[in-house]
Design an enzyme around this catalytic site. Sequence first.
Site, PDB file in Angstrom:
ATOM      1  CB  SER A 166      -0.903   0.005   1.233  1.00 38.45           C
ATOM      2  OG  SER A 166      -1.538  -1.235   1.400  1.00 38.45           O
TER       3      SER A 166
HETATM    4  N1  SAH Z   1       0.196  -4.991   4.250  1.00 36.63           N
HETATM    5  C1  SAH Z   1       0.757  -5.484   3.030  1.00 36.63           C
HETATM    6  C2  SAH Z   1      -0.166  -5.243   1.867  1.00 36.63           C
HETATM    7  C3  SAH Z   1      -0.306  -6.446   0.995  1.00 36.63           C
HETATM    8  S1  SAH Z   1      -1.625  -6.396  -0.163  1.00 36.63           S
HETATM    9  C4  SAH Z   1       2.156  -4.938   2.800  1.00 36.63           C
HETATM   10  O1  SAH Z   1       2.611  -4.097   3.584  1.00 36.63           O
HETATM   11  O2  SAH Z   1       2.808  -5.371   1.848  1.00 36.63           O
HETATM   12  C5  SAH Z   1      -2.854  -7.348   0.651  1.00 36.63           C
HETATM   13  C6  SAH Z   1      -2.549  -8.767   0.938  1.00 36.63           C
HETATM   14  O3  SAH Z   1      -3.727  -9.375   1.451  1.00 36.63           O
HETATM   15  C7  SAH Z   1      -2.147  -9.629  -0.260  1.00 36.63           C
HETATM   16  O4  SAH Z   1      -0.881 -10.144  -0.043  1.00 36.63           O
HETATM   17  C8  SAH Z   1      -3.204 -10.734  -0.303  1.00 36.63           C
HETATM   18  O5  SAH Z   1      -2.688 -12.012  -0.677  1.00 36.63           O
HETATM   19  C9  SAH Z   1      -3.668 -10.742   1.134  1.00 36.63           C
HETATM   20  N2  SAH Z   1      -4.978 -11.350   1.379  1.00 36.63           N
HETATM   21  C10 SAH Z   1      -6.120 -11.262   0.652  1.00 36.63           C
HETATM   22  N3  SAH Z   1      -7.102 -11.990   1.229  1.00 36.63           N
HETATM   23  C11 SAH Z   1      -6.558 -12.548   2.362  1.00 36.63           C
HETATM   24  C12 SAH Z   1      -7.044 -13.428   3.378  1.00 36.63           C
HETATM   25  N4  SAH Z   1      -8.305 -13.905   3.391  1.00 36.63           N
HETATM   26  N5  SAH Z   1      -6.220 -13.790   4.373  1.00 36.63           N
HETATM   27  C13 SAH Z   1      -4.937 -13.344   4.407  1.00 36.63           C
HETATM   28  N6  SAH Z   1      -4.409 -12.534   3.474  1.00 36.63           N
HETATM   29  C14 SAH Z   1      -5.215 -12.145   2.456  1.00 36.63           C
END
Ligand code: SAH
Length: 249
Positions: free
Chosen positions: A96
């Site tokens: 993000s």
């Molecule tokens: N906070 C992260 C942002 C990653 S984007 C950072 O700093 O990089 C959001 C993430 O949510 C993705 O990696 C995706 O695979 C994950 N995601 C989506 N649905 C999910 C679920 N049900 N449980 C765990 N992770 C999930």
Amino acid sequence: MAQRPGFPIKLSTQAKAPPVKTPATKPASTHPQGLGLDSSTVRQRMVQKLAAQGLKHPLVLQAMGTVERHRFVESALVNQAYEDTSLPIGLGQTISKPNVVARMIELLLEGAGGKLGRVLEIGTGCGYQAAVLSHVATEVYSIERLKGLHEKARSNLRHFRLANVHLLFGDGMLGYPKGAPYAAIISAAGGETLPQAWLDQLAVGGRLVAPTVTHSGQQALMVVDRTDQGYEQSVLEAVHFVPLKSGIS
Ligand code: SAH
């Protein structure tokens, strides 16, 4: 603000100074190429921009100024690590924007009167936000559903030795009951509705911040406060997060 050293340094043409020899090998640097000499200067500039955008919680600004975001992105993207932009982290997911990370954590800290207790993060991704959270909370439980990213986050975070970050591989829609109740829950992926497990695992007095699809079909930041009386929900600004998906992969 510190001035960058000028380069190349101009030698006076009048003085008969001996030619300046450049060392054959560069001194070892912990900073990857492309960020200049000192990534903390670049980070402080990012923090100043965040403050100019209205972010003000001292704990958040301090954490954003501390965590080396460039260590979480591919080397080809290191130059953009401190720009206010989301960046690809592989497997179709993104880290993000700094502004959004700071905004969501500031919302969690509102009214907390200091550091947070146990926090649950859904969507570890590359681990950046988990690292930021580790500076504003006593314990961070972070779940990722994609094995590849869970492992990437583990490897990214190893360098920082953050003893209070617990990385979990699983479906975050189920929360993580073993760590409950949580003072704060934050999701980095947006679903159609808020999973019941998150509401159940939120402590009384706790706050949840998550992107969720609203009636208009657009994603917006949703804030839920759990009180003695029940849950209070507010809908804030529009956002664009990757989808919340169920199951693991
Ligand atoms: N906070 C992260 C942002 C990653 S984007 C950072 O700093 O990089 C959001 C993430 O949510 C993705 O990696 C995706 O695979 C994950 N995601 C989506 N649905 C999910 C679920 N049900 N449980 C765990 N992770 C999930």
